[in-house]
Design a protein around this motif. Structure first.
Motif, mmCIF file in Angstrom:
data_model
loop_
_atom_site.group_PDB
_atom_site.id
_atom_site.type_symbol
_atom_site.label_atom_id
_atom_site.label_comp_id
_atom_site.label_asym_id
_atom_site.label_seq_id
_atom_site.Cartn_x
_atom_site.Cartn_y
_atom_site.Cartn_z
ATOM 1 N N CYS A 25 0.848 -1.210 0.000
ATOM 2 C CA CYS A 25 0.000 0.000 0.000
ATOM 3 C C CYS A 25 0.874 1.247 0.000
ATOM 4 N N VAL A 26 0.607 2.145 -0.954
ATOM 5 C CA VAL A 26 1.403 3.384 -1.040
ATOM 6 C C VAL A 26 0.663 4.567 -0.405
ATOM 7 N N HIS A 27 -0.464 4.262 0.213
ATOM 8 C CA HIS A 27 -1.203 5.267 0.989
ATOM 9 C C HIS A 27 -1.720 6.435 0.139
ATOM 10 N N CYS A 28 -2.006 6.139 -1.130
ATOM 11 C CA CYS A 28 -2.424 7.220 -2.039
ATOM 12 C C CYS A 28 -3.858 7.688 -1.767
ATOM 13 N N GLY A 29 -4.698 6.791 -1.250
ATOM 14 C CA GLY A 29 -6.072 7.176 -0.914
ATOM 15 C C GLY A 29 -7.060 7.100 -2.067
ATOM 16 N N PHE A 30 -6.642 6.606 -3.243
ATOM 17 C CA PHE A 30 -7.587 6.471 -4.364
ATOM 18 C C PHE A 30 -8.788 5.618 -3.954
ATOM 19 N N CYS A 31 -8.530 4.602 -3.118
ATOM 20 C CA CYS A 31 -9.578 3.659 -2.720
ATOM 21 C C CYS A 31 -10.713 4.338 -1.946
ATOM 22 N N ARG A 49 -8.107 3.324 3.391
ATOM 23 C CA ARG A 49 -6.767 3.788 3.761
ATOM 24 C C ARG A 49 -6.635 3.905 5.281
ATOM 25 N N ILE A 52 -6.546 0.433 6.864
ATOM 26 C CA ILE A 52 -5.238 -0.207 6.643
ATOM 27 C C ILE A 52 -4.238 0.329 7.667
ATOM 28 N N CYS A 85 -7.883 0.099 -6.338
ATOM 29 C CA CYS A 85 -6.485 0.284 -5.923
ATOM 30 C C CYS A 85 -5.498 0.060 -7.080
ATOM 31 N N PRO A 86 -4.652 1.043 -7.380
ATOM 32 C CA PRO A 86 -3.685 0.868 -8.475
ATOM 33 C C PRO A 86 -2.503 -0.029 -8.084
ATOM 34 N N SER A 87 -2.345 -0.296 -6.778
ATOM 35 C CA SER A 87 -1.192 -1.099 -6.335
ATOM 36 C C SER A 87 -1.562 -2.546 -6.052
ATOM 37 N N VAL A 89 -3.526 -3.852 -3.724
ATOM 38 C CA VAL A 89 -3.534 -4.215 -2.301
ATOM 39 C C VAL A 89 -4.694 -5.175 -2.017
HETATM 40 S S1 SF4 Z 1 -5.646 2.800 -3.297
HETATM 41 FE FE1 SF4 Z 1 -4.412 1.023 -2.730
HETATM 42 S S2 SF4 Z 1 -2.341 1.823 -2.423
HETATM 43 FE FE2 SF4 Z 1 -3.742 3.573 -2.375
HETATM 44 S S3 SF4 Z 1 -4.261 3.814 -0.169
HETATM 45 FE FE3 SF4 Z 1 -5.853 2.539 -1.055
HETATM 46 S S4 SF4 Z 1 -5.133 0.450 -0.698
HETATM 47 FE FE4 SF4 Z 1 -3.330 1.779 -0.407
#
Ligand code: SF4
Ligand code: SF4
Length: 397
Positions: A25-31, A49, A52, A85-87, A89
């Motif tokens: 998780c890169v903590h971007c907050g898109f989710c 986020r 997590i 999520c782009p990563s 997770v």
């Molecule tokens: S979109 Fe994915 S990477 Fe970004 S905060 Fe949410 S779980 Fe983490």
């Protein structure tokens, strides 16, 4: 995300996996943008986020378990965040690990309700009994529980072994008691196509209820029981079919759930690999099925366990359109209806708000029918919808 887990936790399978997921998780907050509970509360800790982060702090011993529990209990496990999520997770898996770490026990009314649901829902005999007796005592129950007691009780399926090939149909627990007509409809369709349908006499609950309530021992016992029931039948069927996407998503995960079990790992993986959602099976058939209610306008609600959990998008829409139905556009189709297993009973206010929002979107263009693919969504929406809510299989002739 950086983690700093205690050595004894990271030495466990669960700790290692939680660490892997958290670090992705890169903590971007898109989710947060697609999280239904974040949209309702606007509180970062009721979004993926924030959850997590809370889970990481819990494993590091820096967070109060009660605060984590409160925000985790409000999570629907809809997994819309995973789709966004782009990563990549694996939030659902992380949430289940955290729930198992916390355990199923809760204090007060919530604890009693959770124990009651665990005692009742996975057992078809108890469900039938409660459904028979409970309909006369609904007035004594909390509204959220009374809404789950069906007015009509359906029976389990009779095996039909005639056909050029056979499939094994999962009957489900709640499904065979409340919406057993769905499996009967599928059996009728497959009979026309010369496909026999068998069931596993010892099939039990898929384990999802205990899993999402954090009861690892009971969840894995249910999974092992089902592997014992289903595996011996694999050689005689083309596939294991689930018409309840909420059960299917869990059975497809059996290989992962029992990967560390030297006795069951291989058989669990074989059961998981043989399992398909009914939409995968039907869309793979060469025959086009026809509409049972020609000309009807349909609002389609894809359950989270289908679109996010199993990542199956577009299959049902293709089958229904080919059959001759008009599918209406529905806003915010990615959002949960609020059913989410036991969520409608345990979090009735948030669940009710999500259902109101969902029905507003589904009924905006005055459909003749609402279609969905999971028993929980079907009964939850039907309780307040202005038009009939059916499983999409029931729309095919
Ligand atoms: S979109 Fe994915 S990477 Fe970004 S905060 Fe949410 S779980 Fe983490
Ligand atoms: S599973 Fe659903 S409710 Fe839970 S954090 Fe993800 S999007 Fe939000």
């Amino acid at each position: 995300m950086q983690t700093n887990f205690p050595a004894d936790f990271i030495a466990t399978d669960r700790g290692r996996r939680a660490n892997e997921i958290l670090r992705s998780c890169v903590h971007c907050g898109f989710c947060n943008a697609t999280c239904p509970t974040y949209q309702l509360s606007g509180d970062e800790l009721d979004g993926p986020r924030g959850r997590i982060y809370l889970i990481k702090e819990l494993f590091e011993g820096a967070e109060d378990a009660q605060r984590v529990t409160q925000h985790l209990d409000r999570c629907l496990t809809c997994r819309a965040c995973e789709t966004t999520c782009p990563s990549g997770v694996a939030y659902g898996e992380l949430a289940d690990i955290a729930r198992m770490h916390i355990g199923p026990q809760r204090t007060g009314y919530a604890g009693v309700l959770r124990s009651f649901l665990q005692w009742l829902v996975p057992y078809v005999g108890r469900l039938r009994l409660l459904a028979r007796v409970g309909k006369y005592f609904k007035f004594l129950m909390p509204a959220s529980l009374a809404a789950q007691v069906p007015n009509q009780i359906t029976q389990g399926l009779r095996t039909n072994t005639q056909g050029t090939k056979q499939v094994l149909l999962l009957q489900g627990c709640a499904q065979q008691v409340t919406t057993g007509g769905v499996n009967e409809s599928l059996q009728g369709l497959l009979k026309q196509l010369q496909i026999g349908v068998i069931t596993a006499p010892k099939e039990g609950c898929c384990g999802s209820l205990d899993l999402h309530l954090g009861d690892e021992d009971q969840a894995l016992a249910a999974v092992r029981g089902n592997v014992d029931a289903l595996y011996p039948l694999l050689d005689s069927v083309e596939a294991i079919i689930s018409t309840a996407s909420g059960c299917g998503v869990t059975v497809k995960d059996y290989g992962r759930l029992l990967v560390a079990d030297p006795v069951y790992a291989e058989r669990a993986a074989a059961v998981a690999a043989a399992t398909v959602d009914v939409s995968e099976y039907i869309s793979g058939l060469s025959s086009t099925l026809t509409a049972k209610y020609p000309g009807k306008r349909i609002a389609w609600h894809p359950p989270c366990s289908l679109q996010h959990g199993q990542q199956l998008d577009g299959l049902v829409e293709t089958v229904l359109t080919a059959a001759g139905y008009e599918l209406l556009p529905v806003a915010d189709a990615h959002l949960c209806c609020g059913s989410a297993g036991t969520y409608s009973v345990l979090q009735p206010q948030w669940s009710g708000q999500l259902r109101d929002n969902k029905l507003q979107s589904l009924q905006a263009l005055q459909p003749d029918l609402i279609a969905t693919a999971n028993v929980g969504c079907q009964t939850h929406l039907a309780d307040a919808a202005k038009v009939p809510v059916l499983h999409w299989i029931e729309l095919l002739a």
